[in-house]
Design a protein around this motif. Structure first.
Motif, PDB file in Angstrom:
ATOM      1  N   HIS A   8      50.239  46.629  66.894  1.00 40.42           N
ATOM      2  CA  HIS A   8      51.446  47.221  66.322  1.00 40.42           C
ATOM      3  C   HIS A   8      51.763  48.570  66.963  1.00 40.42           C
ATOM      4  O   HIS A   8      52.911  48.994  66.971  1.00 40.42           O
ATOM      5  CB  HIS A   8      51.271  47.474  64.815  1.00 40.42           C
ATOM      6  CG  HIS A   8      51.166  46.238  63.991  1.00 40.42           C
ATOM      7  ND1 HIS A   8      52.246  45.415  63.774  1.00 40.42           N
ATOM      8  CD2 HIS A   8      50.123  45.676  63.332  1.00 40.42           C
ATOM      9  CE1 HIS A   8      51.859  44.411  62.992  1.00 40.42           C
ATOM     10  NE2 HIS A   8      50.584  44.543  62.723  1.00 40.42           N
TER      11      HIS A   8
ATOM     12  N   VAL B 229      54.548  46.628  58.052  1.00 44.04           N
ATOM     13  CA  VAL B 229      54.766  46.346  59.470  1.00 44.04           C
ATOM     14  C   VAL B 229      54.897  44.833  59.714  1.00 44.04           C
ATOM     15  O   VAL B 229      54.912  44.397  60.846  1.00 44.04           O
ATOM     16  CB  VAL B 229      53.646  46.939  60.371  1.00 44.04           C
ATOM     17  CG1 VAL B 229      53.705  48.448  60.370  1.00 44.04           C
ATOM     18  CG2 VAL B 229      52.267  46.443  59.963  1.00 44.04           C
ATOM     19  N   HIS B 230      55.002  44.054  58.643  1.00 44.32           N
ATOM     20  CA  HIS B 230      55.175  42.602  58.775  1.00 44.32           C
ATOM     21  C   HIS B 230      56.463  42.150  58.091  1.00 44.32           C
ATOM     22  O   HIS B 230      56.430  41.333  57.175  1.00 44.32           O
ATOM     23  CB  HIS B 230      53.991  41.851  58.148  1.00 44.32           C
ATOM     24  CG  HIS B 230      52.671  42.127  58.795  1.00 44.32           C
ATOM     25  ND1 HIS B 230      51.480  41.732  58.243  1.00 44.32           N
ATOM     26  CD2 HIS B 230      52.355  42.726  59.955  1.00 44.32           C
ATOM     27  CE1 HIS B 230      50.479  42.099  59.032  1.00 44.32           C
ATOM     28  NE2 HIS B 230      50.989  42.716  60.081  1.00 44.32           N
TER      29      HIS B 230
ATOM     30  N   HIS C 175      50.345  37.760  63.035  1.00 42.22           N
ATOM     31  CA  HIS C 175      49.016  37.539  63.640  1.00 42.22           C
ATOM     32  C   HIS C 175      48.694  36.046  63.715  1.00 42.22           C
ATOM     33  O   HIS C 175      47.554  35.630  63.590  1.00 42.22           O
ATOM     34  CB  HIS C 175      47.952  38.300  62.844  1.00 42.22           C
ATOM     35  CG  HIS C 175      48.218  39.773  62.757  1.00 42.22           C
ATOM     36  ND1 HIS C 175      47.795  40.654  63.731  1.00 42.22           N
ATOM     37  CD2 HIS C 175      48.907  40.510  61.854  1.00 42.22           C
ATOM     38  CE1 HIS C 175      48.193  41.889  63.397  1.00 42.22           C
ATOM     39  NE2 HIS C 175      48.875  41.831  62.274  1.00 42.22           N
TER      40      HIS C 175
ATOM     41  N   HIS D 179      43.110  44.752  57.477  1.00 39.44           N
ATOM     42  CA  HIS D 179      44.547  44.558  57.672  1.00 39.44           C
ATOM     43  C   HIS D 179      44.822  43.071  57.432  1.00 39.44           C
ATOM     44  O   HIS D 179      43.908  42.255  57.475  1.00 39.44           O
ATOM     45  CB  HIS D 179      44.877  44.960  59.123  1.00 39.44           C
ATOM     46  CG  HIS D 179      46.311  44.830  59.505  1.00 39.44           C
ATOM     47  ND1 HIS D 179      47.278  45.688  59.057  1.00 39.44           N
ATOM     48  CD2 HIS D 179      46.940  43.937  60.328  1.00 39.44           C
ATOM     49  CE1 HIS D 179      48.445  45.341  59.598  1.00 39.44           C
ATOM     50  NE2 HIS D 179      48.272  44.267  60.359  1.00 39.44           N
TER      51      HIS D 179
HETATM   52 ZN   LIG Z   1      49.709  43.346  61.396  1.00 37.11          ZN
END
Ligand SMILES: [Zn+2]
Length: 307
Positions: A58, A131-132, A138, A202
């Motif tokens: 990221h 951030v998703h 992923h 994460h």
């Molecule tokens: Zn991530």
């Protein structure tokens, strides 16, 4: 003067030489995509990967060499789902390479044909600290998705270099066979641990954990991309104690202090896994990624579950 003329001639001849070799310049934003491009492209491609597998994908510091690589690319393969939003767009602009801009003939978003988990519902705002925002990016951490990415790469390379289509098809078929053999091994290794509860730092592992039936009950991060807070850490400790979870999976680019403190409180264990090719020194290609992670994880689960 004569030397200068020769030099000019040589410079003019360079693109022709590259063309005569017929190699496609492939740039992949991560080492996972780079590894899959090598599997399919073989000696008909020259592959450069940008982010290293031990870096947080990221947040990557773009190096000057990245611009050069992107400016020369025939194909750019991206993870997409905004994984690279913080660092790729300026590189694309600086490269002045029309082939690999969004929608260009050489642009390949690897997320388009794969299984995406954690797709958001309702309104998405950055204030959520997430951030998703477009589902979990992923997704490469599951061999079935790796196969789908490899198919997309095969199709893209065949489009751009149709004379080599049967070569790429054969390479894909060989890769598919090796991956399927790996999946049999990995499924057998993970089978005893179905339903085991664990925590990850994460949200890197939903596809991986779903594939092998593991139950992620919490995250060290309060939200994806937000560092641990004391309040959230206390909640995670409580949840692990209530549910009997003993293992915390950490990506190599996070500080081990909080995970270790949690593990001490619950009498558990911290395990660093490779989230990408290059994330551990043994992990040199896409199938090695699962060979390594599955074996490391099974050994740790054996310790904490006694199975
Ligand atoms: Zn991530």
């Amino acid at each position: 003067m004569r030397t200068l003329k020769l030099l000019l001639l040589l410079l003019l001849a360079l693109p022709a030489v590259a063309f005569a070799q017929g190699k496609l310049n492939v740039v992949a934003t991560t080492e996972d995509l780079g590894s899959l491009a090598r599997e399919i492209g073989g000696d008909k491609v020259s592959v450069t990967s940008l982010a290293r597998g031990y870096q947080d994908p990221h947040f990557v510091d773009p190096k000057p060499s990245f611009i050069l690589a992107v400016s020369r690319a025939d194909v750019l393969i991206v993870v997409g789902r905004e994984l690279e939003i913080g660092w790729l767009p300026p590189l694309l602009t600086s490269s002045r390479n029309s082939k690999i801009q969004l929608g260009g003939p050489g642009y390949l978003d690897a997320s388009l044909n794969v299984k995406i988990l954690e797709l958001p519902t309702g309104e998405i705002t950055r204030a959520m600290g997430d951030v998703h925002p477009l589902g979990n990016p992923h997704y490469w951490l599951e061999p079935g998705n790796g196969r789908r990415i490899a198919q997309a790469i095969r199709d893209k390379l065949s489009q751009l270099s149709s004379g080599n289509a049967s070569y790429f098809a054969q390479r894909y078929s060989d890769f598919d066979t090796r991956l399927a053999a790996g999946e049999k091994r990995w499924d057998a290794t993970m089978a005893p641990y179905k339903g085991t509860k664990l925590v990850t730092f994460h949200r890197s592992w939903p596809n991986f954990m779903e594939r092998w039936g593991l139950d992620v009950i919490g995250y060290v991060e309060p939200k994806p991309g937000i560092p641990p807070t004391p309040q959230h850490t206390i909640e995670v400790i409580g949840e692990m104690k209530r549910q009997g979870a003993k293992l915390i999976i950490v990506e190599p680019y996070f500080d081990l202090k909080t995970p270790q403190a949690i593990a001490n409180q619950v009498g558990g264990k911290v395990l660093v896994l490779a989230p990408s090719v290059g994330g551990a020194k043994e992990v040199t290609d896409y199938t090695q990624l699962f060979e390594y992670d599955v074996n490391q994880l099974a050994a740790a689960l054996k310790q904490v579950t006694g199975k």
